[in-house]
Motif scaffolding. Structure first.
Motif, PDB file in Angstrom:
ATOM      1  N   PHE A  35       1.390 -11.438   2.166  1.00  0.00           N
ATOM      2  CA  PHE A  35       0.564 -12.419   1.464  1.00  0.00           C
ATOM      3  C   PHE A  35       0.558 -13.736   2.236  1.00  0.00           C
ATOM      4  CE2 PHE A  35       0.643 -10.162  -2.663  1.00  0.00           C
ATOM      5  CZ  PHE A  35       1.720  -9.304  -2.464  1.00  0.00           C
ATOM      6  N   TYR A  37      -0.217 -17.873   1.209  1.00  0.00           N
ATOM      7  CA  TYR A  37      -0.496 -18.864   0.183  1.00  0.00           C
ATOM      8  C   TYR A  37      -0.708 -20.215   0.850  1.00  0.00           C
ATOM      9  CZ  TYR A  37       0.905 -15.775  -3.631  1.00  0.00           C
ATOM     10  OH  TYR A  37       0.972 -14.747  -4.532  1.00  0.00           O
ATOM     11  N   PRO A  97       8.412  -2.694  -1.759  1.00  0.00           N
ATOM     12  CA  PRO A  97       7.631  -1.736  -2.544  1.00  0.00           C
ATOM     13  C   PRO A  97       7.880  -1.819  -4.041  1.00  0.00           C
ATOM     14  CG  PRO A  97       9.332  -0.627  -1.297  1.00  0.00           C
ATOM     15  CD  PRO A  97       9.252  -2.023  -0.786  1.00  0.00           C
TER      16      PRO A  97
ATOM     17  N   TYR B  31       5.789  -9.260 -14.913  1.00  0.00           N
ATOM     18  CA  TYR B  31       6.725  -9.766 -13.926  1.00  0.00           C
ATOM     19  C   TYR B  31       6.673 -11.280 -13.872  1.00  0.00           C
ATOM     20  CZ  TYR B  31       9.453  -8.851  -9.724  1.00  0.00           C
ATOM     21  OH  TYR B  31      10.455  -8.741  -8.822  1.00  0.00           O
ATOM     22  N   TYR B  48      14.436 -13.581 -11.503  1.00  0.00           N
ATOM     23  CA  TYR B  48      13.190 -12.911 -11.814  1.00  0.00           C
ATOM     24  C   TYR B  48      13.395 -11.961 -12.986  1.00  0.00           C
ATOM     25  CZ  TYR B  48      15.110  -9.090  -8.959  1.00  0.00           C
ATOM     26  OH  TYR B  48      15.909  -8.103  -8.442  1.00  0.00           O
ATOM     27  N   MET B  50      11.585  -8.351 -14.722  1.00  0.00           N
ATOM     28  CA  MET B  50      10.593  -7.284 -14.634  1.00  0.00           C
ATOM     29  C   MET B  50      10.012  -6.923 -15.997  1.00  0.00           C
ATOM     30  SD  MET B  50      11.522  -4.708 -11.570  1.00  0.00           S
ATOM     31  CE  MET B  50      13.272  -4.403 -11.728  1.00  0.00           C
ATOM     32  N   PRO B  97       5.793  -5.336 -10.131  1.00  0.00           N
ATOM     33  CA  PRO B  97       6.602  -5.565  -8.943  1.00  0.00           C
ATOM     34  C   PRO B  97       6.188  -4.761  -7.715  1.00  0.00           C
ATOM     35  CG  PRO B  97       7.721  -4.063 -10.419  1.00  0.00           C
ATOM     36  CD  PRO B  97       6.430  -4.437 -11.089  1.00  0.00           C
ATOM     37  N   THR B  98       5.244  -3.825  -7.843  1.00  0.00           N
ATOM     38  CA  THR B  98       4.847  -3.081  -6.650  1.00  0.00           C
ATOM     39  C   THR B  98       4.024  -3.986  -5.742  1.00  0.00           C
ATOM     40  OG1 THR B  98       2.905  -2.255  -7.802  1.00  0.00           O
ATOM     41  CG2 THR B  98       4.848  -0.859  -7.818  1.00  0.00           C
ATOM     42  N   ASN B 102       1.733  -7.400  -6.809  1.00  0.00           N
ATOM     43  CA  ASN B 102       2.628  -8.555  -6.829  1.00  0.00           C
ATOM     44  C   ASN B 102       1.958  -9.831  -6.350  1.00  0.00           C
ATOM     45  OD1 ASN B 102       4.984  -9.809  -7.394  1.00  0.00           O
ATOM     46  ND2 ASN B 102       6.250  -8.604  -6.019  1.00  0.00           N
ATOM     47  N   VAL B 103       0.666  -9.982  -6.565  1.00  0.00           N
ATOM     48  CA  VAL B 103       0.005 -11.245  -6.258  1.00  0.00           C
ATOM     49  C   VAL B 103       0.430 -12.242  -7.314  1.00  0.00           C
ATOM     50  CG1 VAL B 103      -2.181 -12.443  -6.004  1.00  0.00           C
ATOM     51  CG2 VAL B 103      -1.961 -10.066  -5.235  1.00  0.00           C
ATOM     52  N   LEU B 104       1.162 -13.230  -6.892  1.00  0.00           N
ATOM     53  CA  LEU B 104       1.720 -14.190  -7.831  1.00  0.00           C
ATOM     54  C   LEU B 104       0.697 -15.234  -8.251  1.00  0.00           C
ATOM     55  CD1 LEU B 104       5.211 -14.942  -6.234  1.00  0.00           C
ATOM     56  CD2 LEU B 104       4.739 -13.527  -8.229  1.00  0.00           C
TER      57      LEU B 104
END
Lengths: 114, 115
Positions: A35, A37, A97, B31, B48, B50, B97-98, B102-104
């Motif tokens: 990613f 940002y 993953p 998440y 964190y 889940m 979480p995969t 997982n784009v925050l």
């Protein structure tokens, strides 16, 4: 453990030129996500682009593209036609993953000059 | 509007005075996580979660506590703040979480100063 390295603390680019921000990563997992940002001076974190480790093509989002070289473990961000509004801190990040949150690099501060 | 809301945005406190930074998301994300950002160090994970009642330590959990009693809320608690916890704090959430999920989505950040 996953690790992200951004070796350029700061960079300058002329307006309308293209710029590449470097990112290398280290992981033993075969499946992961990468990613980028952006953090402008106002402080918020803005998602730019995502690349999956199994994606065959490099990701693109408008003026942003991710130059993914899996064998070299690099995931460089390319910004085409830089604009003054691109001046910001840029963070590369990796997701394993499953499970733990994103791991971030220390960032690169980009300054676009008119 | 889909968002992560954290409060307070700015806080100055004194050593030892307990404080809580709230975080709430309206996207039904499973998440959630907390990061702190310090100059030259980038973003480092604190804790964190889940899912509800499931939390785990990140890279720098010392001096912090969290709880996840509801899916939408993930408060960060500093039981006895110290000056080395002066930092910019971000709460973030994602679908899962995969890697691809997982784009925050980040909150606006909370700037904390401990005197």
């Amino acid at each position: 453990a996953q690790k992200i390295t951004q070796t350029q603390p700061g960079m300058f680019v002329q307006e309308k030129e293209a710029v590449t921000l470097d990112c290398t990563y280290d992981t033993s997992d075969p499946s992961y996500g990468l990613f980028w940002y952006k953090q402008p001076s106002s402080g918020e974190m803005i998602f730019l682009i995502y690349q999956g480790s199994y994606d065959q093509q490099n990701a693109t989002e408008g003026r942003y593209s991710l130059n993914f070289q899996k064998a070299r473990k690099s995931a460089n961000l390319v910004i085409s036609a830089s604009q003054l509004g691109d001046s910001a801190m840029y963070f590369c990040a990796m997701s394993p993953p499953f499970g733990t949150p994103l791991v971030f690099g220390k960032g690169t501060r980009l300054s676009v000059i008119a | 509007e889909a968002q992560v809301t954290q409060n307070p945005r700015y806080l100055i406190t004194v050593t030892g005075k307990k404080l809580t930074v709230t975080c709430s998301q309206n996207m039904n994300h499973e998440y959630m996580s907390w990061y702190r950002q310090d100059p030259g160090l980038g973003l480092r994970q604190i804790y964190y979660s889940m899912n509800v009642e499931v939390t785990d330590k990140g890279d720098v959990p010392e001096g912090y506590k969290v709880s996840r009693k509801e899916k939408r809320n993930f408060p960060l608690i500093l039981e006895s703040p110290s000056p080395n916890q002066t930092s910019l704090y971000f709460c973030a959430s994602s679908l899962g979480p995969t890697a691809g999920a997982n784009v925050l989505t980040f909150g606006a950040g909370s700037r904390l100063t401990v005197l």
